[in-house]
Design a protein around this motif. Structure first.
Motif, PDB file in Angstrom:
ATOM      1  N   ASP A 176       0.851  -1.200   0.000  1.00 17.26           N
ATOM      2  CA  ASP A 176       0.000   0.000   0.000  1.00 17.26           C
ATOM      3  C   ASP A 176       0.880   1.240   0.000  1.00 17.26           C
ATOM      4  O   ASP A 176       1.982   1.236   0.553  1.00 17.26           O
ATOM      5  N   GLU A 177       0.368   2.310  -0.622  1.00 18.12           N
ATOM      6  CA  GLU A 177       1.111   3.575  -0.723  1.00 18.12           C
ATOM      7  C   GLU A 177       2.512   3.304  -1.270  1.00 18.12           C
ATOM      8  O   GLU A 177       3.518   3.804  -0.762  1.00 18.12           O
ATOM      9  N   VAL A 178       2.581   2.538  -2.353  1.00 13.22           N
ATOM     10  CA  VAL A 178       3.882   2.095  -2.864  1.00 13.22           C
ATOM     11  C   VAL A 178       4.743   3.282  -3.301  1.00 13.22           C
ATOM     12  O   VAL A 178       5.977   3.245  -3.200  1.00 13.22           O
ATOM     13  N   HIS A 179       4.120   4.372  -3.740  1.00 14.97           N
ATOM     14  CA  HIS A 179       4.881   5.559  -4.140  1.00 14.97           C
ATOM     15  C   HIS A 179       5.622   6.167  -2.963  1.00 14.97           C
ATOM     16  O   HIS A 179       6.678   6.781  -3.133  1.00 14.97           O
ATOM     17  N   ALA A 180       5.067   6.008  -1.734  1.00 13.01           N
ATOM     18  CA  ALA A 180       5.723   6.551  -0.545  1.00 13.01           C
ATOM     19  C   ALA A 180       6.996   5.782  -0.225  1.00 13.01           C
ATOM     20  O   ALA A 180       7.914   6.321   0.393  1.00 13.01           O
ATOM     21  N   PHE A 181       7.054   4.511  -0.614  1.00  9.91           N
ATOM     22  CA  PHE A 181       8.272   3.725  -0.447  1.00  9.91           C
ATOM     23  C   PHE A 181       9.290   4.050  -1.533  1.00  9.91           C
ATOM     24  O   PHE A 181      10.476   4.224  -1.252  1.00  9.91           O
ATOM     25  N   ALA A 182       8.832   4.085  -2.774  1.00  7.98           N
ATOM     26  CA  ALA A 182       9.740   4.044  -3.917  1.00  7.98           C
ATOM     27  C   ALA A 182      10.684   5.232  -3.972  1.00  7.98           C
ATOM     28  O   ALA A 182      11.787   5.124  -4.524  1.00  7.98           O
ATOM     29  N   GLY A 183      10.293   6.375  -3.413  1.00 12.52           N
ATOM     30  CA  GLY A 183      11.106   7.575  -3.551  1.00 12.52           C
ATOM     31  C   GLY A 183      12.207   7.720  -2.536  1.00 12.52           C
ATOM     32  O   GLY A 183      12.953   8.707  -2.588  1.00 12.52           O
ATOM     33  N   ASP A 184      12.370   6.780  -1.590  1.00 12.68           N
ATOM     34  CA  ASP A 184      13.461   6.914  -0.631  1.00 12.68           C
ATOM     35  C   ASP A 184      14.039   5.554  -0.269  1.00 12.68           C
ATOM     36  O   ASP A 184      13.693   4.535  -0.867  1.00 12.68           O
ATOM     37  N   ASP A 185      14.920   5.522   0.717  1.00 12.58           N
ATOM     38  CA  ASP A 185      15.645   4.291   1.034  1.00 12.58           C
ATOM     39  C   ASP A 185      14.762   3.187   1.591  1.00 12.58           C
ATOM     40  O   ASP A 185      15.134   2.012   1.532  1.00 12.58           O
ATOM     41  N   ARG A 186      13.611   3.534   2.139  1.00  8.82           N
ATOM     42  CA  ARG A 186      12.714   2.466   2.593  1.00  8.82           C
ATOM     43  C   ARG A 186      12.264   1.619   1.411  1.00  8.82           C
ATOM     44  O   ARG A 186      11.937   0.441   1.574  1.00  8.82           O
ATOM     45  N   GLY A 187      12.231   2.211   0.223  1.00 12.41           N
ATOM     46  CA  GLY A 187      11.874   1.449  -0.967  1.00 12.41           C
ATOM     47  C   GLY A 187      12.931   0.413  -1.316  1.00 12.41           C
ATOM     48  O   GLY A 187      12.610  -0.749  -1.622  1.00 12.41           O
TER      49      GLY A 187
END
Length: 707
Positions: A155-166
């Motif tokens: 969920d909220e995959v864009h919130a992951f993809a833009g930083d190191d959590r991604g």
């Protein structure tokens, strides 16, 4: 209910009779075929677009049809609060088919975790950090627990993809896939982004190009709007000039309505919250440094109230349900158009209402930032989501976590654990050598295992610190009696003060009565006012993007955003255009010099572009200057001929920006890298070569500003 006949009949019965839905939304209908077929997918829709059901209904139907057993679906979220919010819905949906859902994250009790391990739920809701903690825990037989895994929803995959959590998430998913022994379907749920196809490819990880996949986005598949068409929404822009005035406006407008106010810092949340309470407004607060109980109480009370305000950082930007909102108010501007769209989507959910947002600018800079962002939004532009380059520090963390998970790993077999995913395979070989040389890893008989340096740095509390990808600055826990209120910056407890030491936290002032330095706790009692709020930031500031900086320049050149401007906003905008009259030009960039000031090159290109240009034009730029979004300081002896020569030489050899040593210290796991690789990682993330080339291609004018 066309297009959904393949859903489980019991599920269809409850959709119609329990939920009372006459049908599914377009996204939910279109998601059924690919998800039932086992394809990877990104489901794209605005906030409150029904993405959770679009993923859950087909996967639950497939679970029933194929008789999945054990924990077969993982539902991964970036926030524990979002997981807490989703659990009741997913428990309801799974119960319709005689299945179960459960929650596993850092706040879940040990007793509840033991029950999950013995009686595995069909759907497990968790965070990437908790997922990795399960992989490395001696109490979890991860091979047995995940044996039935078939699908992962992010969920909220864009919130992951833009930083190191991604990067961390992708690496953990690859390790999990190795444990399971087969490809696992990946489904991402996302708000609108500028590059959905690339986001899907990113989510697929090592499976990109080899597994069937599609973007499902019905709202983007219709006819494109005509050029110049303004997106829908009741958007207003006002200039209020101060936090006091912002509180006055919020207190006087929209009485009787439920208002969500977004601020860009925790300090501002606290200051505005206190001022609203003084004015008699029922006010609640939410930010990351408030205790879990404090945030929960605020969010629950806000959801149940009517005439009230909740003031928040981005913690309430994602899909946490805080009830039926009437208004969203934004102080100054969010960092991205994507954030604005998330926040705007919190409103207009009731029939007969429209999406709305009131911007309140505290100063000229805030007004220009808001106007530039709204201009870009009106053009239909949204930031592409781009993973930060060269995550070497995450590769170091993953190597250590793998050794914890498997106890011993072959010194030639570790490369296979991430299925060939970018930075985690062969490119990590120099990092393995460094970890071994520095004692983070030990080697014996062709095997790698955790070394004494990793034990010393990360071994506290069963290596809990190793599974957290973000560095948090040290904070002191603030307690009133036995009740935790939140956390504060230790500088507030050490800086010199005349009179009593007062803190501002949870929108109230507190008198510090005792400080326990060893346990990092301070005890407080209520005070009448005068408290201060402060939190330190970690890492380096990427600043405003090239696109948004250029949009601000467009505003200064006379382009108004097509939203309602108050007379105060119009007046301030006119004054700003007067202030910057000699610093903007439609035909290119300007180099100016006042009678008493330095040479300034007005690029209006954003922080990363200006950092790249400063490093690349070292012959004419002032070294070690503080980078900003608008201009670059040039040497006093620069001349037009010297300028032309330097630009010509730099055009073909752009340089990485210089990195402050303090920023390297703020890189989580940076100490597990050779210093040159840690600096190279941050430099790559601070660079914007495309923006720098665009600026260098523009004409430059030398002008005299004698003001």
């Amino acid at each position: 209910m066309n297009g959904v006949d393949d859903l489980d009949p019991a599920l269809l019965h409850h959709i119609v009779n329990t939920l009372g839905w006459p049908g599914l939304r377009p996204l939910q209908e279109e998601a059924v075929p690919p998800l039932l077929a086992g394809e990877d997918a990104v489901l794209l829709a605005p906030t409150a677009g029904g993405k959770t059901e679009a993923a859950a209904f087909p996967l639950l139907s497939r679970m029933a049809a194929e008789q999945w057993t054990g924990t077969s679906v993982l539902y991964v979220c970036p926030l524990k609060a979002l997981l807490n919010n989703l659990l009741p819905r997913l428990e309801t949906y799974t119960s319709w088919l005689g299945r179960t859902a459960a929650l596993w994250h850092g706040d879940v009790t040990a007793g509840r975790r033991r029950k999950i391990l013995t009686d595995r739920p069909d759907v497990l809701l968790t965070t990437p950090e908790s997922l990795e903690a399960m992989l490395v825990s001696a109490k979890v037989d991860h091979a047995a627990f995940f044996a039935g895994l078939r699908s992962i929803v992010v969920d909220e995959v864009h919130a992951f993809a833009g930083d190191d959590r991604g990067w961390h998430l992708l690496a953990v998913l690859e390790r999990l896939q190795r444990v399971v022994g087969r490809p696992v379907q990946r489904v991402g749920l996302s708000a609108t982004v500028g590059n959905p196809d690339e986001l899907l490819q990113w989510l697929q990880g090592s499976g990109a190009g080899t597994r069937p996949a599609r973007v499902v986005a019905p709202h983007l598949s219709g006819p494109r709007p005509e050029p110049g068409t303004v997106p829908s929404g009741d958007i207003q822009l006002d200039h209020v000039g101060s936090v006091d005035n912002a509180a006055t406006v919020i207190a006087s407008l929209h009485r009787g309505e439920k208002r969500l106010v977004f601020c860009e810092s925790r300090r501002l949340v606290e200051e505005l919250g206190e001022k609203l309470r003084i004015k008699g407004v029922t006010t609640f607060l939410s930010h990351a440094s408030l205790s879990v109980d404090e945030r929960r109480r605020a969010e629950q009370a806000f959801a149940e109230a009517r005439d009230c305000v909740i003031v928040s950082t981005s913690t309430l930007e994602l899909g946490i349900d805080v009830g039926d909102l009437d208004r969203v108010i934004q102080i100054d501007a969010p960092a991205t158009v994507a954030s604005f769209l998330q926040r705007l989507g919190r409103t207009g959910r009731r029939a007969g209402t429209s999406r709305n947002c009131l911007f309140l600018a505290l100063d000229e800079g805030g007004l220009l930032s808001a106007a530039g962002l709204l201009l870009q939004w009106s053009r239909g532009w949204v930031e592409p989501v781009v993973a930060p380059p060269e995550p070497r520090h995450i590769a170091a963390q993953q190597l250590l976590a793998l050794c914890l998970q498997e106890h011993r790993v072959g010194d030639r077999l570790w490369q296979d654990e991430w299925n060939g995913l970018g930075p985690f395979g062969r490119p990590a070989a120099p990092i393995v050598r460094h970890l071994a040389d520095e004692g983070y890893l030990d080697q014996d008989g062709g095997m790698l295992f955790i070394g004494p340096e990793a034990e010393r740095r990360f071994g506290h509390r069963h290596f809990m610190n190793l599974t957290a990808v973000f560095t948090a600055p040290p904070e002191f826990t603030v307690l009133h009696g036995r009740n935790e209120i939140g956390r504060t910056d230790p500088e507030l407890l050490t800086e010199k003060t005349d009179g009593p030491r007062l803190l501002l936290l949870a929108g109230r002032s507190w008198l510090v009565t005792y400080i326990d330095w060893h346990r990092k706790r301070c005890f407080v009692e209520p005070a009448d006012g005068g408290g201060k709020a402060k939190w330190s930031s970690v890492g380096f500031d990427r600043g405003v993007s090239f696109a948004l900086s250029r949009a601000v320049r467009d505003v200064l050149l006379g382009n108004d955003p097509p939203v309602a401007l108050t007379k105060r906003a119009e007046r301030c905008l006119a004054e700003a255009r007067g202030h910057f009259l000699d610093q903007v030009h439609p035909g290119g960039t300007l180099i100016t010099r006042s009678s008493r000031g330095p040479f300034k090159w007005w690029t209006w290109a954003g922080h990363r572009t200006n950092a790249t240009l400063t490093a690349s034009l070292g012959g004419v730029t002032v070294p070690a200057q503080r980078i900003n979004d608008c201009w670059i300081r040039l040497r006093e002896d620069v001349t037009p001929p010297a300028w032309k020569q330097t630009v010509a030489e730099a055009a073909g050899r752009l340089c990485l920006p210089e990195v402050d040593e303090r920023a390297v210290k703020g890189l989580k796991f940076g100490e597990a890298l050779p210093s040159r690789l840690a600096q190279a990682t941050l430099a790559a993330r601070l660079a914007d070569f495309d923006g720098a080339r665009a600026v260098l291609d523009e004409p430059v004018r030398f002008v005299s500003d004698r003001g």
